[in-house]
Design an enzyme around this catalytic site. Structure first.
Site, PDB file in Angstrom:
ATOM      1  N   SER A  94      -0.464 -11.328  -1.720  1.00  0.00           N
ATOM      2  CA  SER A  94      -0.097  -9.935  -1.481  1.00  0.00           C
ATOM      3  C   SER A  94      -1.105  -9.338  -0.503  1.00  0.00           C
ATOM      4  O   SER A  94      -2.292  -9.212  -0.829  1.00  0.00           O
ATOM      5  CB  SER A  94      -0.092  -9.143  -2.788  1.00  0.00           C
ATOM      6  OG  SER A  94       0.940  -9.587  -3.629  1.00  0.00           O
ATOM      7  N   LYS A 168       7.449  -6.535  -1.069  1.00  0.00           N
ATOM      8  CA  LYS A 168       6.559  -6.679  -2.217  1.00  0.00           C
ATOM      9  C   LYS A 168       5.914  -5.341  -2.577  1.00  0.00           C
ATOM     10  O   LYS A 168       5.791  -4.990  -3.764  1.00  0.00           O
ATOM     11  CB  LYS A 168       5.473  -7.725  -1.922  1.00  0.00           C
ATOM     12  CG  LYS A 168       4.382  -7.860  -2.992  1.00  0.00           C
ATOM     13  CD  LYS A 168       4.955  -8.283  -4.350  1.00  0.00           C
ATOM     14  CE  LYS A 168       3.889  -8.310  -5.447  1.00  0.00           C
ATOM     15  NZ  LYS A 168       2.922  -9.406  -5.306  1.00  0.00           N
ATOM     16  N   LYS A 236      -5.236  -2.565  -5.733  1.00  0.00           N
ATOM     17  CA  LYS A 236      -5.163  -3.070  -4.355  1.00  0.00           C
ATOM     18  C   LYS A 236      -3.760  -2.867  -3.796  1.00  0.00           C
ATOM     19  O   LYS A 236      -3.580  -2.404  -2.659  1.00  0.00           O
ATOM     20  CB  LYS A 236      -5.518  -4.562  -4.328  1.00  0.00           C
ATOM     21  CG  LYS A 236      -5.432  -5.199  -2.944  1.00  0.00           C
ATOM     22  CD  LYS A 236      -5.335  -6.718  -3.010  1.00  0.00           C
ATOM     23  CE  LYS A 236      -3.978  -7.161  -3.492  1.00  0.00           C
ATOM     24  NZ  LYS A 236      -3.767  -8.627  -3.390  1.00  0.00           N
TER      25      LYS A 236
END
Length: 298
Positions: A94, A168, A236
């Site tokens: 990611s 995502k 994050k």
């Protein structure tokens, strides 16, 4: 000839993903900065490489599953001299959209190829081979990759390089916000005199039904905050979502609030499961607590 795969990053997700590839009959060379984690896959049929160059040399497809974009960038730069001509690098980590686009530019300038293909589904989905895989790249590269990705889950091409990371981030936006809303619903039920477990059972099957209500709602009721997905990882992702929104010129006010909640949580329990959003909510409401079970934290 069979496709030669190098898999970089043997962590909570990487280990079961490699096992799915091996179970599907693929030949996989594995590398990790901590060699013991790679070596542990030898019994499953993987070839463990002690050096990064050894792992990627002659690989047709290189899959990275690493902690964050900057680490992917360092590993990619280190691996580049050993990459085979026309090698296809698939980053399943990611990262930010801008980082994926930079990786694509770097590799294509060197005669290699790149697809970003982040995943959703957690460790359970990785072990079951049911990950949602969001791919960004060319249709030709995706077609070549599809049989490999299908061993790990359900791949979908969502656009050019960088688009997988956007998809995502959209997934994580929904996950992060919904976890907080489920926590609020359970605490409201408890505080207002209803049985939170019964409330959750009553609304399942209605419009509020979701995998978050199912999986993380149960975690909260059990007060099981041992990490599947960590608070620090969700934070994050939240920051990456806001960065993508800024780049796109839009404001996401609810996501901003959710990010602040995870920021506060990360200051005390960064390695807890992201369902520990309930703990942060309870801290805002002294004297209120869902259930009587003791907290389980790693």
């Amino acid at each position: 000839m069979s496709t030669r795969i190098a898999f970089l990053g043997i962590g909570l997700m990487g280990d079961p993903m490699v096992r799915r590839l091996l179970a599907a009959g693929h030949a996989v060379t594995v590398w990790n900065r901590t060699y013991a984690k790679a070596a542990a896959l030898a019994d499953a049929g993987a070839r463990a490489a002690a050096e990064l160059a050894e792992a990627v040399r002659d690989a047709d497809i290189v899959i990275s599953m690493l902690e964050a974009g900057p680490i992917v960038g360092v590993v990619m730069q280190d691996a580049l001299p050993a990459l085979a001509p026309r090698a296809l690098w698939v980053d399943m980590s990611s990262t930010r959209q801008s980082e994926a686009q930079e990786f694509h530019a770097l590799l294509t300038a060197q005669g290699r190829r790149f697809v970003d293909a982040p995943v959703s589904g957690g460790v359970g989905g990785a072990a079951a081979g049911t990950l949602a895989i969001m791919a960004g790249g060319s249709a030709e590269d995706f077609a070549e990759l599809q049989p490999v990705l299908a061993a790990m889950g359900r791949p979908t091409l969502v656009g050019p390089a960088g688009s997988g990371q956007v998809a995502k981030l959209c997934n994580q936006l929904i996950v992060g916000a919904t976890i907080n809303i489920v926590a609020e619903a359970l605490l409201l039920a408890q505080a207002a005199g209803a049985d939170p477990a019964a409330m959750r059972a009553a609304i399942r099957g209605g419009f509020a039904e979701s995998k978050i209500l199912d999986v993380h709602g149960q975690r909260m009721l059990e007060r099981n905050f041992v990490a599947g997905g960590q608070v620090k990882t969700q934070l994050k992702d939240q920051r990456n979502i806001l960065a993508a929104a800024e780049a796109a010129g839009i404001s996401l006010p609810v996501t901003q609030l959710v990010t602040e909640r995870y920021q506060a949580l990360a200051e005390t329990i960064p390695q807890a499961d992201h369902s520990a959003a309930l703990l942060g909510l309870e801290a805002l409401n002294p004297g209120q607590r869902v259930g009587t079970a003791p907290d389980r934290l790693a």
